[in-house]
Structure formats: C-alpha cells, structure tokens
Design a protein around this motif. Structure first.
Motif, PDB file in Angstrom:
ATOM      1  N   GLU A   1      75.080   5.865  59.101  1.00 45.42           N
ATOM      2  CA  GLU A   1      75.347   6.363  60.313  1.00 45.42           C
ATOM      3  C   GLU A   1      76.822   5.156  61.278  1.00 45.42           C
ATOM      4  O   GLU A   1      76.230   4.739  61.025  1.00 45.42           O
ATOM      5  N   ARG A   2      77.328   5.700  60.957  1.00 46.00           N
ATOM      6  CA  ARG A   2      78.199   4.918  62.046  1.00 46.00           C
ATOM      7  C   ARG A   2      79.385   5.920  63.329  1.00 46.00           C
ATOM      8  O   ARG A   2      79.584   6.783  63.175  1.00 46.00           O
TER       9      ARG A   2
ATOM     10  N   ARG B   1      68.646   5.116  59.068  1.00 44.74           N
ATOM     11  CA  ARG B   1      66.862   5.860  59.094  1.00 44.74           C
ATOM     12  C   ARG B   1      66.627   5.748  58.050  1.00 44.74           C
ATOM     13  O   ARG B   1      66.712   5.392  57.400  1.00 44.74           O
TER      14      ARG B   1
ATOM     15  N   SER C   1      65.435  -1.306  67.463  1.00 48.43           N
ATOM     16  CA  SER C   1      65.390  -0.798  66.110  1.00 48.43           C
ATOM     17  C   SER C   1      64.520   0.932  66.822  1.00 48.43           C
ATOM     18  O   SER C   1      64.738   0.604  67.988  1.00 48.43           O
ATOM     19  N   GLY C   2      64.343   1.724  66.040  1.00 46.77           N
ATOM     20  CA  GLY C   2      63.917   2.872  66.786  1.00 46.77           C
ATOM     21  C   GLY C   2      62.674   2.901  67.646  1.00 46.77           C
ATOM     22  O   GLY C   2      61.315   1.968  67.080  1.00 46.77           O
TER      23      GLY C   2
ATOM     24  N   ALA D   1      73.623   3.255  62.981  1.00 45.70           N
ATOM     25  CA  ALA D   1      72.243   3.322  62.266  1.00 45.70           C
ATOM     26  C   ALA D   1      71.789   4.010  60.840  1.00 45.70           C
ATOM     27  O   ALA D   1      72.179   4.302  60.460  1.00 45.70           O
TER      28      ALA D   1
ATOM     29  N   GLY E   1      64.159   3.589  62.981  1.00 49.80           N
ATOM     30  CA  GLY E   1      65.231   3.191  62.251  1.00 49.80           C
ATOM     31  C   GLY E   1      66.003   1.993  63.228  1.00 49.80           C
ATOM     32  O   GLY E   1      65.291   1.297  63.583  1.00 49.80           O
ATOM     33  N   TYR E   2      67.386   1.319  61.959  1.00 49.94           N
ATOM     34  CA  TYR E   2      67.204   0.155  62.368  1.00 49.94           C
ATOM     35  C   TYR E   2      69.302   0.498  62.948  1.00 49.94           C
ATOM     36  O   TYR E   2      69.470   1.563  62.859  1.00 49.94           O
ATOM     37  N   TYR E   3      69.589  -0.272  64.655  1.00 50.52           N
ATOM     38  CA  TYR E   3      70.635  -0.196  64.968  1.00 50.52           C
ATOM     39  C   TYR E   3      71.005  -1.214  65.566  1.00 50.52           C
ATOM     40  O   TYR E   3      70.207  -1.878  65.844  1.00 50.52           O
TER      41      TYR E   3
ATOM     42  N   LEU F   1      78.299   1.256  66.559  1.00 54.22           N
ATOM     43  CA  LEU F   1      76.881   1.594  66.463  1.00 54.22           C
ATOM     44  C   LEU F   1      76.603   1.726  64.713  1.00 54.22           C
ATOM     45  O   LEU F   1      77.227   2.946  64.625  1.00 54.22           O
TER      46      LEU F   1
END
Length: 154
Positions: free
Chosen positions: A110-111, A99, A65-66, A97, A72-74, A95
């Motif tokens: 986002e990818r 947010r 996570s951020g 993301a 954010g989560y990743y 990846l």
C-alpha cells in the motif's frame, strides 16, 4: 576617482550586498529525508510469493518495520520546506507499507501520502522526559524547597 566617489561606491556596494543577502535569506530551501522504492521496484514484488528476505534483497531494507510481530516493512520519504526563520513545513510525505502474513510472505503493498487526507506524524521521540528543558543549576535549586530535615535525622 577621488575619496568621496570611493565612499559613495562602497556605500552603494554595501547596499547591494545587503539587498542580495536579504533576498537570499527569504528563499525556500528544500530538504529530503528517507527512501521510498519506485513503482518499477514495487512491481517486481509478487504478493503471495515474495518473502521478507526477497523484499529486502530486491528493494533494500526499510527505515522502519512493524512494531507488533514484525507485521510489515515501512518505507518513508519526506520533503521539508524551510523558509527564513519559520518552522520547517512538510511539503510531501510518502509511505509505502509492505505487509506480511504469519509465514513472512507478502500479503499486500500500500502507498499513502499527504494527498490521501491523512497526515502521517513522524516523531523521533519514543518517550518524553520532564527534565529535558531544565538546566543542571535549575534542577539543583528546584530541589532546595523539597528538603526534609526529619528524613535525615531518622
């Protein structure tokens, strides 16, 4: 079958076994690490509506996570190719993301991947130590030259 024929047969069998082992040692082995949600799972998330808790509930908690304010989560997924004695090579990496804004509501998804032209370096080491490659004996003997008798007398 006489003794010389048996020896020839065993030599041939050993040769075939060696060739089979050599070929098997030179094949690629792939390893997958991590988890990235599917497009169908990501389509369930509504930007501006879903929160941290609803995202974690619908697609699972992320591996990272951020760092700053839990921004954010990743979700990261990597595929490595091992070939013989070579160092493993990253074949693909994705990846995702997700947010969040200050209220904890999804603000964007986002990818990213290797095909985007950016290598995403992942390093499990947070801090480095200058001691990790030295054995105990090497550390002990390395300190012998630093001995100061004047410091002991005082």
């Amino acid at each position: 079958m006489n003794a010389s024929q048996r020896r020839q047969f065993s030599v041939i069998r050993a040769g075939v076994l060696l060739v089979a082992l050599a070929v098997a040692g030179c094949t690629s082995v792939y390893r997958d690490h991590g988890y990235v949600p599917t497009e169908e799972d990501l389509a369930k998330i509504v930007v501006g509506v879903d929160t941290r808790d609803s995202v974690a509930e619908s697609i699972g908690t992320p591996g990272a996570s951020g760092v700053l304010n839990d921004s954010g989560y990743y979700y990261v997924e990597s595929r490595f190719r091992h070939y013989g004695m070579r160092e493993p090579e990253v074949v693909s990496r994705q990846l995702v993301a997700i947010r969040f804004d200050q209220r904890g509501v999804v603000s964007g998804i986002e990818r990213y991947g290797l095909e985007d032209g950016r290598v995403i370096p992942l390093n499990p080491k947070v801090t480095s130590s200058n001691v990790e490659d030295k054995t105990f004996l090497r550390q002990l003997l390395g300190n012998l030259g630093r001995f100061n008798p004047g410091a002991v007398i005082q």
